[in-house]
Motif scaffolding. Structure first.
Motif: not given
Lengths: 368, 256
Positions: A23-34, A36-40, A58-63
């Motif tokens: 969960w790092t800088l370079q992977h942020e766009p991919a993680i974000r995309k996936a 926000y696609a989760i049905d909560l 990665g932590m900021l994205l999580f937060i």
């Protein structure tokens, strides 16, 4: 479902999100995309025990995601390490809703700003002019302040060292105008009038103008850059605190040096320009050098030469004053050296041409 | 794991020898100090680590790369893994603080603009600046703020390696200690390896794990403070074994 960054398990109304990988800088766009696609909208258990690495992004994205989803679902975090928890706390502590204020200004604001700054700059130039005049007059009260050494140095720099480029440019300009007009003059059989045309236009107009433009590009810009750099490094402030008036030490030597050297350069430019045109006349119209110079003595009234020469100190004063003034206008950042140097060259060339036009009109009116 | 290793580094300019067979190494996750008299080539050694200067002889290893034989794509990859804080900040004067920090994120990642702004704000806040400082140009900042903004820029890409050139010089003592604390916190939380050139005794005593002392063209001592103090080299005697340094040492040890 993409299982690079997390795996989803659903049991009844409970969803378990198991984070995986980096969960790092370079992977942020991919993680974000996936992410926000989760049905909560359910109970969520979020498991961190399989994460390889976390960085602040990665932590900021999580937060940001966690803050949003917390409102809709109940989220339980499990399997995190102490380091991850501390990173979470660090990033959370610096996570802010406050936004960075915008510096964009609307068009009216910018027009107003430009108007006022131009006005203030004009006032600053008047102040500069006053300082220069006052310092110059004070020279006569106390001639010991006269900086011979600096003046000599600047004559060397702005005068002597410019000889080659001034000579070359004016030779070429003389050559080109004669070469171009030769064809037209030959049509009328007015070959010999090339001497009248070239000599008068070179001594009266072109010589002074070319010299001034070359010097503005060469020395005007140098003055701005030198004084501007000294301002950024606080050398000028240092001089002031020691009681060394920068107008005595920096400005006047440059102005005086240029006022002495520019007429000399103009004389040199006249000579080279006429040589250039003699060369072209010889090549194109077969006018011998003897013929050319005999005709020159007949037609070139000395007033043309003197008018050209007298422009020298005036152009010099314009160029040096604008160069120095722009140098003092440099503010604290490096970018302003660039913009002020540009402004210095553009302004001095413009004023040189404008003054030249003024001269033309006035002298013609007087019938000289 | 060794993150940086200098092997027999020699640096010469004409007949002037700055480094003669300099050997040192930096381990993963430590805060490493480079100490030495002015003119002993501390900054030069750091410049050789960050590929701003080529050593005349010897070899430098940074992360998994050997700098003498590194190719351009690897150079670019390596440059994204470190952050450098220059002594006077070296912020780009035509950009605001926020734009300075965002520059590398925009250039090297696909992160969305909104997220970039979030990252920028977090980094600004982490380095101890108020969020609104993001809109200011470098010429509008004070000396201490420039250091902090430059640190935020160095941290923009979440680097593994952080190079600091005299980070606390020009800061007031309180600001300097806060800066030290911040660097320590970042090391602990983000696992960054920190390399710093410093003269600040308080930094050396309180946050530096290991350091090397450059003098007479060599590394005359390397290790923790107690290890270095065992050396009897004249520079170390002069620098550490005086009343002022001893007093700082006592305070420093108490704080740790």
């Amino acid at each position: 479902m993409n299982e690079t960054y997390f795996r989803i398990q659903r049991h009844g109304d409970t969803t378990t999100i198991i984070s995986l990988g980096d969960w790092t800088l370079q992977h942020e766009p991919a993680i974000r995309k996936a992410l926000y696609a989760i049905d909560l909208n359910q109970n969520i258990i979020w498991d961190f025990s399989n994460v390889e690495s976390f960085d602040s992004v990665g932590m900021l994205l999580f937060i940001t995601f966690y803050q949003q989803s917390k409102k809709k679902a109940s989220i339980e975090l499990v399997g995190y390490t102490q380091d991850q928890k501390r990173l979470y706390k660090l990033v959370l502590a610096h996570y802010t809703k406050e936004s960075i204020p915008s510096r964009d200004k609307n068009i009216l604001y910018r027009i107003g700003e430009l108007t006022i700054s131009s006005y203030l700059q004009f006032l600053a130039f008047l102040e500069f002019l006053g300082h220069v005049t006052a310092s110059f007059l004070r020279y006569f009260v106390n001639p010991r302040n006269f900086r011979y050494k600096e003046i000599m140095y600047h004559i060397q720099q702005s005068g002597m060292n410019a000889i080659f480029i001034v000579a070359l440019t004016s030779f070429l300009v003389g050559l080109v105008i004669s070469y171009q007009s030769a064809v037209e003059l030959a049509k009328f059989g007015a070959d010999i009038f090339i001497v009248d045309m070239a000599s008068i236009s070179i001594t009266r107009e072109l010589g002074p103008m070319i010299t001034a433009i070359v010097v503005a590009g060469r020395s005007g810009s140098a003055y701005t850059a030198q004084i501007g750099a000294m301002k950024i490094t606080e050398e000028i402030s240092a001089m002031r605190t020691m009681g060394f008036d920068p107008y005595y030490f920096l400005v006047l030597p440059r102005i005086i040096a240029l006022m002495i050297s520019l007429p000399l350069l103009i004389f040199f430019a006249d000579v080279m320009g006429i040589l250039g045109s003699a060369f072209a006349a010889n090549m194109e119209l077969n006018i011998s050098y003897t013929q050319f110079f005999e005709r020159l003595q007949e037609v070139l009234d000395s007033k043309h030469f003197y008018i050209g020469l007298i422009k020298g100190p005036i152009f010099a004063m314009l160029i040096a004053m604008i160069g120095c003034f722009r140098g003092f206008e440099v503010s604290d950042d490096t970018e302003s050296i660039g913009s002020q140097t540009t402004a210095s060259v553009v302004n001095s060339i413009f004023f040189v041409i404008a003054f030249d036009a003024l001269f033309s009109v006035i002298l013609t009116q007087w019938g000289i | 794991m060794r993150v940086i290793e200098a092997i027999d580094i020699g640096t010469r300019f004409g007949s002037t020898v700055i480094h003669d067979k300099v050997n040192m190494h930096i381990d993963q996750g430590e805060i490493y100090g480079i100490l030495g008299e002015s003119g002993s080539g501390k900054s030069l050694l750091m410049k050789e680590m960050i590929m701003l200067q080529k050593p005349s002889s010897g070899d430098m290893r940074v992360l998994e790369y050997t700098l003498s034989s590194i190719k351009y794509p690897q150079m670019q990859a390596l440059r994204q893994q470190w952050g450098v804080l220059f002594q006077f900040g070296a912020l780009f004067s035509s950009l605001t603080v926020a734009e300075n920090i965002k520059l590398q994120l925009k250039e090297y990642t696909n992160i969305s603009d909104a997220m970039c702004n979030e990252i920028v704000k977090t980094k600004i806040s982490m380095s101890g600046l108020p969020t609104r400082a993001g809109a200011l140009y470098p010429s509008e900042l004070s000396g201490g703020m420039i250091k902090r903004a430059a640190l935020a820029r160095a941290l923009a890409m979440d680097p593994k390696l952080l190079f600091l050139d005299e980070p606390t010089s020009g800061l007031d003592p309180i600001g300097a200690r806060n800066f030290d604390k911040l660097i320590m916190e970042l090391r602990d939380l983000l696992g960054i390896t920190v390399v710093m050139i410093t003269h600040d005794l308080d930094s050396i005593y309180s946050i530096v794990d290991r350091f090397c002392v450059l003098a007479d063209k060599h590394v005359v001592a390397e290790g923790s403070i107690t290890e270095v103090l065992d050396s009897t080299h004249p520079f170390i005697e002069r620098f550490f074994k005086n009343e002022y340094a001893q007093k700082r040492l006592n305070i420093g040890v108490k704080n740790v």
